[in-house]
Design a protein around this motif. Structure first.
Motif, PDB file in Angstrom:
ATOM      1  N   GLU A   1      -0.675  -9.103  14.507  1.00 18.79           N
ATOM      2  CA  GLU A   1       0.493  -9.203  13.615  1.00 18.79           C
ATOM      3  C   GLU A   1       1.318 -10.451  13.936  1.00 18.79           C
ATOM      4  O   GLU A   1       2.542 -10.382  14.106  1.00 18.79           O
ATOM      5  CB  GLU A   1       1.367  -7.952  13.735  1.00 18.79           C
ATOM      6  CG  GLU A   1       0.693  -6.681  13.249  1.00 18.79           C
ATOM      7  CD  GLU A   1       1.549  -5.467  13.481  1.00 18.79           C
ATOM      8  OE1 GLU A   1       2.460  -5.240  12.682  1.00 18.79           O
ATOM      9  OE2 GLU A   1       1.310  -4.746  14.464  1.00 18.79           O
TER      10      GLU A   1
ATOM     11  N   MET B   1       0.844  -1.190   0.000  1.00 16.66           N
ATOM     12  CA  MET B   1       0.000   0.000   0.000  1.00 16.66           C
ATOM     13  C   MET B   1       0.890   1.255   0.000  1.00 16.66           C
ATOM     14  O   MET B   1       1.868   1.310   0.720  1.00 16.66           O
ATOM     15  CB  MET B   1      -0.860   0.001   1.257  1.00 16.66           C
ATOM     16  CG  MET B   1      -1.932   1.050   1.224  1.00 16.66           C
ATOM     17  SD  MET B   1      -2.829   1.051   2.753  1.00 16.66           S
ATOM     18  CE  MET B   1      -3.329  -0.635   2.880  1.00 16.66           C
TER      19      MET B   1
ATOM     20  N   SER C   1      -8.256  -3.589   4.949  1.00 16.15           N
ATOM     21  CA  SER C   1      -7.405  -3.735   6.122  1.00 16.15           C
ATOM     22  C   SER C   1      -6.094  -4.372   5.694  1.00 16.15           C
ATOM     23  O   SER C   1      -6.008  -4.952   4.621  1.00 16.15           O
ATOM     24  CB  SER C   1      -8.084  -4.630   7.164  1.00 16.15           C
ATOM     25  OG  SER C   1      -9.346  -4.083   7.479  1.00 16.15           O
ATOM     26  N   GLY C   2      -5.093  -4.273   6.532  1.00 15.59           N
ATOM     27  CA  GLY C   2      -3.836  -4.919   6.157  1.00 15.59           C
ATOM     28  C   GLY C   2      -2.753  -4.682   7.167  1.00 15.59           C
ATOM     29  O   GLY C   2      -2.949  -3.993   8.179  1.00 15.59           O
ATOM     30  N   GLU C   3      -1.598  -5.298   6.901  1.00 15.76           N
ATOM     31  CA  GLU C   3      -0.444  -5.080   7.766  1.00 15.76           C
ATOM     32  C   GLU C   3       0.817  -5.068   6.923  1.00 15.76           C
ATOM     33  O   GLU C   3       0.808  -5.541   5.782  1.00 15.76           O
ATOM     34  CB  GLU C   3      -0.383  -6.130   8.867  1.00 15.76           C
ATOM     35  CG  GLU C   3      -0.331  -7.565   8.417  1.00 15.76           C
ATOM     36  CD  GLU C   3      -0.369  -8.532   9.606  1.00 15.76           C
ATOM     37  OE1 GLU C   3      -1.461  -8.713  10.169  1.00 15.76           O
ATOM     38  OE2 GLU C   3       0.681  -9.088   9.950  1.00 15.76           O
TER      39      GLU C   3
ATOM     40  N   ASN D   1     -11.083  -6.235   2.367  1.00 17.29           N
ATOM     41  CA  ASN D   1     -10.149  -5.583   1.429  1.00 17.29           C
ATOM     42  C   ASN D   1      -9.785  -4.149   1.805  1.00 17.29           C
ATOM     43  O   ASN D   1      -9.294  -3.406   0.968  1.00 17.29           O
ATOM     44  CB  ASN D   1     -10.713  -5.595  -0.001  1.00 17.29           C
ATOM     45  CG  ASN D   1     -11.055  -6.984  -0.459  1.00 17.29           C
ATOM     46  OD1 ASN D   1     -10.303  -7.923  -0.154  1.00 17.29           O
ATOM     47  ND2 ASN D   1     -12.175  -7.146  -1.133  1.00 17.29           N
TER      48      ASN D   1
END
Ligand SMILES: Cc1cc2nc3c(=O)[nH]c(=O)nc-3n(C[C@H](O)[C@H](O)[C@H](O)COP(=O)(O)OP(=O)(O)OC[C@H]3O[C@@H](n4cnc5c(N)ncnc54)[C@H](O)[C@@H]3O)c2cc1C
Length: 438
Positions: free
Chosen positions: A243, A1, A411-413, A409
């Motif tokens: 995480e 991202m 959200s993320g890390e 879709n």
């Protein structure tokens, strides 16, 4: 991202790049401000009195946005027991001396000057939700039409310890402050070959990645400065709570040989004389012991009957953060004290505060709260002294369950810790704190 997309997702793009804040800056701004409340619109059609309890991440934000969106007709009084706020966010960096505790101080002068918020430096000792009154320790009584309760968390005592032990011998340092400074001193007094033992309570607790971040930073400092010293992480949970891939890799690879991670280690008791931690997975001796206790809504919530979820947290309707306790409809609870599906974190407390400010403004104007609110959470975790990872999630209202659900879709890390993430972490922190306190 891309960085820009990420910051926008965090909802802080409007304030990104705001210079670092500190208490000293706050005083300067306040002295130079000649037009108090200049950012507050005139009457928007919303009229009413709001008292906010707690000037932390949730309370300071809701006070500011009630004035910014509600306008001059919405009178806001913020009651905070400390004369300035000490951020827990970034407080793990005090342990390895990358920040001073003073750099985490945030004052209230800008909120007073920029938005005309009345600030009472006192503790709330009682609430009457039906008579709509709040009592302060100093004797003042405040009337309200709507009350926002944002007291953060309080702690259970671990068996074998009393409140004084945390302040003098075994700091949990799970609120930024004197215990953070003490824990840093204890780590620096360790010798090569000695052991740092930390414990993690069962979820939900404040800042899901925070304990693992702390383990990494302590390990990083010890391996550079006290070779042979070790970190033992005793986690009451069955596994890493946030995480997981990033922290497992940090424990197994980046800090290999320094960190022992033990899941399912529920505390039985702490033997303070022998510096032993007894758990369901065995017993460990520590030169430094950092026991993070189980947590519950700040005591003013329980003392006034607002706690109705698992005997620990305050139930709310997430469209408005109104209490679900019968008869307490005039009371809203935000931040860590509330029971929602969202994490207990400062960024989400800031987002909840905005949903709450919007709902109160609409209610004052005779309207209903927004039926489809969206919030977002973000957390950066330093893994070493110059690399960090990040985690973000967007939540949307789900009418079927009446809860906030993770939006697919969105959200993320971080794929891996990096130096660039570490630099972005500093920008994110400045933006979040400016959005909350300025
Ligand atoms: C080590 C660590 C790292 C963290 N890192 C992150 C991070 O990277 N990102 C993130 O989003 N979050 C992080 N957090 C979590 C974040 O600090 C909390 O989730 C956030 O502060 C919660 O906001 P709040 O408003 O609910 O409570 P707080 O910010 O704790 O504010 C509560 C305020 O209420 C006041 N108060 C309480 N009772 C009364 C009373 N009776 N009368 C008057 N005042 C009262 C208190 O003095 C306090 O100022 C971290 C936490 C820790 C411990």
């Amino acid at each position: 991202m891309k960085r820009r997309q990420f910051i926008e997702m965090c909802g802080v793009a409007a304030v990104a790049g705001v210079p670092a804040l500190s208490l000293a800056d706050d005083k300067k701004r306040s002295r130079s401000s000649s037009t108090p409340s200049s950012g507050v619109p005139g009457n928007t059609g919303a009229n009413g009195r709001v008292v906010v309890i707690g000037g932390g991440m949730g309370g300071a934000t809701v006070a500011k946005f009630l004035r910014l969106w509600g306008g001059q007709g919405v009178q806001v009084t913020l009651v905070e027991r400390s004369s300035f706020y000490i951020s827990s966010i970034m407080s793990n960096l005090v342990l390895n001396q990358q920040r001073t505790i003073e750099e985490l101080y945030f004052g209230y002068d800008a909120l007073k000057a920029n938005y005309g918020i009345a600030v009472e430096n006192d503790s709330v000792v009682d609430i009457d939700p039906t008579g709509r009154k709040v009592w302060l320790a100093g004797g003042k009584v405040l009337d309200f039409d709507r009350l926002v309760v944002a007291p953060g968390i309080d702690f259970d005592m671990l068996p074998g310890l009393d409140a004084g032990d945390y302040d003098t011998l075994f700091p949990h340092a799970w609120k930024g402050g004197a215990q953070t400074t003490l824990l840093g001193q204890q780590i620096r007094a360790m010798q090569s070959g000695e052991t740092f033992v930390m414990t993690i309570p069962k979820a939900p607790y404040r800042c899901p990645p925070g304990p693992y971040e702390r383990a990494c930073l302590v390990a990083d400092w010890l391996k550079k400065n006290r070779p042979g010293a070790r970190v033992v992480v005793l986690d009451a949970n069955p596994g890493i709570m946030a995480e997981a891939h990033t922290f497992q890799n940090a424990f197994d690879v980046i800090h290999r040989g320094v960190i022992d991670y033990i899941p399912n280690a529920e505390i039985d008791h702490i033997d303070r004389a022998n510096r032993m931690v007894y758990t369901t997975m065995g017993a460990w001796n520590g030169r430094v012991i950092n026991p993070i206790p189980s947590q519950r809504a700040g005591s003013i919530a329980a003392d006034t009957g607002l706690v109705n979820v698992n005997d620990r947290w305050a139930g709310v309707d997430v469209l408005s953060y109104q209490s679900t306790v019968a008869g307490a409809e005039s009371v809203h609870i935000i931040g860590d004290a509330s029971a929602t599906t969202q994490p207990k974190a400062g960024h989400i407390a800031n987002a909840e505060a905005k949903v709450c400010a919007d709902a109160i403004t609409r209610l004052f104007a005779g309207m209903s709260p927004d039926p489809s609110p969206v919030t977002n959470s973000a957390c950066y975790s330093p893994i070493t002294s110059n690399t960090a990872s990040w985690l973000t999630a967007v939540f949307g209202y789900d009418p079927a369950t009446q809860t906030m659900k993770v939006v697919p879709n969105a959200s993320g890390e971080a794929a891996a810790p990096s130096k660039n993430n570490y630099e972005q972490m500093n920008k994110w922190f400045r933006s979040l704190m400016a959005d909350t306190f300025v």
